[in-house]
Design an enzyme around this catalytic site. Sequence first.
Site, PDB file in Angstrom:
ATOM      1  CB  CYS A  72      -1.101   0.003   1.073  1.00 27.75           C
ATOM      2  SG  CYS A  72      -2.406   1.167   1.023  1.00 27.75           S
TER       3      CYS A  72
ATOM      4  CG  HIS B 231      -3.137  -3.416   3.273  1.00 28.84           C
ATOM      5  ND1 HIS B 231      -2.176  -3.139   3.793  1.00 28.84           N
ATOM      6  CD2 HIS B 231      -4.168  -2.361   2.930  1.00 28.84           C
ATOM      7  CE1 HIS B 231      -2.227  -1.754   3.903  1.00 28.84           C
ATOM      8  NE2 HIS B 231      -3.215  -1.340   3.434  1.00 28.84           N
TER       9      HIS B 231
ATOM     10  CD  GLU C  33      -0.657  -6.014   4.822  1.00 29.69           C
ATOM     11  OE1 GLU C  33      -0.382  -6.351   3.700  1.00 29.69           O
ATOM     12  OE2 GLU C  33      -0.822  -5.042   5.303  1.00 29.69           O
TER      13      GLU C  33
HETATM   14  N1  GLN Z   1      -1.892   6.696   3.196  1.00 23.75           N
HETATM   15  C1  GLN Z   1      -2.128   6.183   1.970  1.00 23.75           C
HETATM   16  C2  GLN Z   1      -3.238   6.063   1.403  1.00 23.75           C
HETATM   17  O1  GLN Z   1      -4.221   6.547   1.901  1.00 23.75           O
HETATM   18  C3  GLN Z   1      -1.584   4.794   2.068  1.00 23.75           C
HETATM   19  C4  GLN Z   1      -2.656   4.047   3.105  1.00 23.75           C
HETATM   20  C5  GLN Z   1      -2.177   2.536   3.612  1.00 23.75           C
HETATM   21  O2  GLN Z   1      -0.867   2.200   3.436  1.00 23.75           O
HETATM   22  N2  GLN Z   1      -2.919   1.844   4.221  1.00 23.75           N
HETATM   23  O3  GLN Z   1      -3.473   6.019   0.349  1.00 23.75           O
END
Ligand code: GLN
Length: 551
Positions: free
Chosen positions: A382, A508, A510
């Site tokens: 992400c 994600h 994970e």
């Molecule tokens: N801050 C980033 C976004 O909002 C990544 C979010 C995250 O890593 N879950 O896109």
Amino acid sequence: MPTKFIVILGSLMSGLGKGIASSSIMKILDFYDYKVLPVKFDGYLNYDCGTMNPFRHGEVFVFDDKSEVDMDFGMYERFLDKSLTGENSITGGKLFSKIIQKERKGDFLGRDVQIIPHLTDMIIENVMNIAETQKPEVLVIEVGGTVGDIENGYFIEAMRQLSLKEKVVFVDVTYVPKLSAVGEQKTKPTQLAYRAMMQSGIHPDYILCRCEEPLEDEARNKIALFTSLNPERVIDDGTLSTLYSIPLHFMKQKLDTMLIEQLQLENKNINKGKLDDWKARLERTLNPAKRVRVAVVGKYIKLHDSYISVKESLVHAGAAHNTGIDIKWVESELLEKGDANKELEGIDGIIVPGGFGKRGIEGMINAIQYAREKHIPYMGLCLGMQLMAIEFARNVCKLDGASSSEFDPDAKHKVIDIMEEQKSINEKGGTMRLGAWECKLHGTDTIAYKAYKKEQISERHRHRYEFNNQYKDRMTDNGLIVSGTTTDGKLVEFIEWKNSFGIGTQAHPELKSRFCAPAPLFLSFVDAAITKHYGVMEENISTTSSKERTQ
Ligand code: GLN
């Protein structure tokens, strides 16, 4: 057969591992193929975990259905290898908002609305609804907080009332300290906790003791005497080095047979294949043939619980590869002084996990540059993918000032930008791009395709910002590979480096890794780290390691 209930309560203090106890109890029943599901009560008045700071509360876990839930749900899924739904997370915030809505509608006309019976009835109704619709043979209910907290008192009262009508077994998770000065395990705190529970009208059926050393017989007998329980019902958690040992330790103490008998569950044989698979993975976790070092570079490093799913996914992939993973937690701000060499020396793989806000970002970018230039396997999750794109834009495409509008709204090159549909959203709760999203993988010669081995996959998401397609051609012309997009091709989901193992995903993965079904991308990353360390391709992966997630 009607659903039976196990209610897990905690006494004395938080942090004793009620989530692990609940997961392990579910697992020992799952070994017999009983259909077992969790419910978690959380007394806080937040509607869900989505607006909580991971630094305070630990990781925010996300389900396919977009629910943002307590990290204990991650543990349940990892143990049970089942995808759960937000309905099973019952918070004070959800209950109170529903009860006020009902009151405004006039559902209680003429009545004064009270905690007992209105709120407690609503809790019981929610629980029975889950039992009726999801039809588990056993519903394991973990009550957040400790007995005696104002926040969870109404949940405990509801469970007392539930036990008047249904088959309910109560388990108390407690702490048995050993005072070094006297060298003996002290049972008095547990005796007092027992009295507090009795004041709530609940007599625990099992006492589960958290202790630093195995529970001594003397302490066990004393607790049994004071709580009017057979000593067999006083169980210890074994103070084991890995969480995945605990179900087996409970079984050694016959908790499985005692629960099955007490709940009068249908007679079933243990599923030997399932149990043996668990044991084999555990053996490889405890005594791995190889070891690699992986650096996790983030900003919430001081609280490892903020990255619990990443940590556990590495354990899962490590077990599949018969490899122990030593994680080096690197505070990203440390790398801002430019000393990546010192901090990351001898590392076989680098992960930049998810995160929000500006702090520590430049340190993470330095770590990614280090990985790319030194050919260290890299996986960006992400935020880690977004920063991989920014690093590539700045240092390969020479786009000076490339950044994300999250950290620099006036950046010259917003390689990562707010999604169009996010621009008009002002409310913070539940408004990100959340939950399961289908993704199409392009080409077969990519890291992503080799990991998943199929064209269409689904992973969970939680973010507001995206790869900015205006920069796509410039980046791919310079060698970046876009190996996955949403099925409509509009949003970039996976990017890769050409010359070494480097992959970033907007998802994600994970959040979907389980002990017995590790996340494909983590399997590939650990494989690359092994190759980096030992210089040979890993071939001896357990045959079931890449087994499809069943649910
Ligand atoms: N801050 C980033 C976004 O909002 C990544 C979010 C995250 O890593 N879950 O896109």
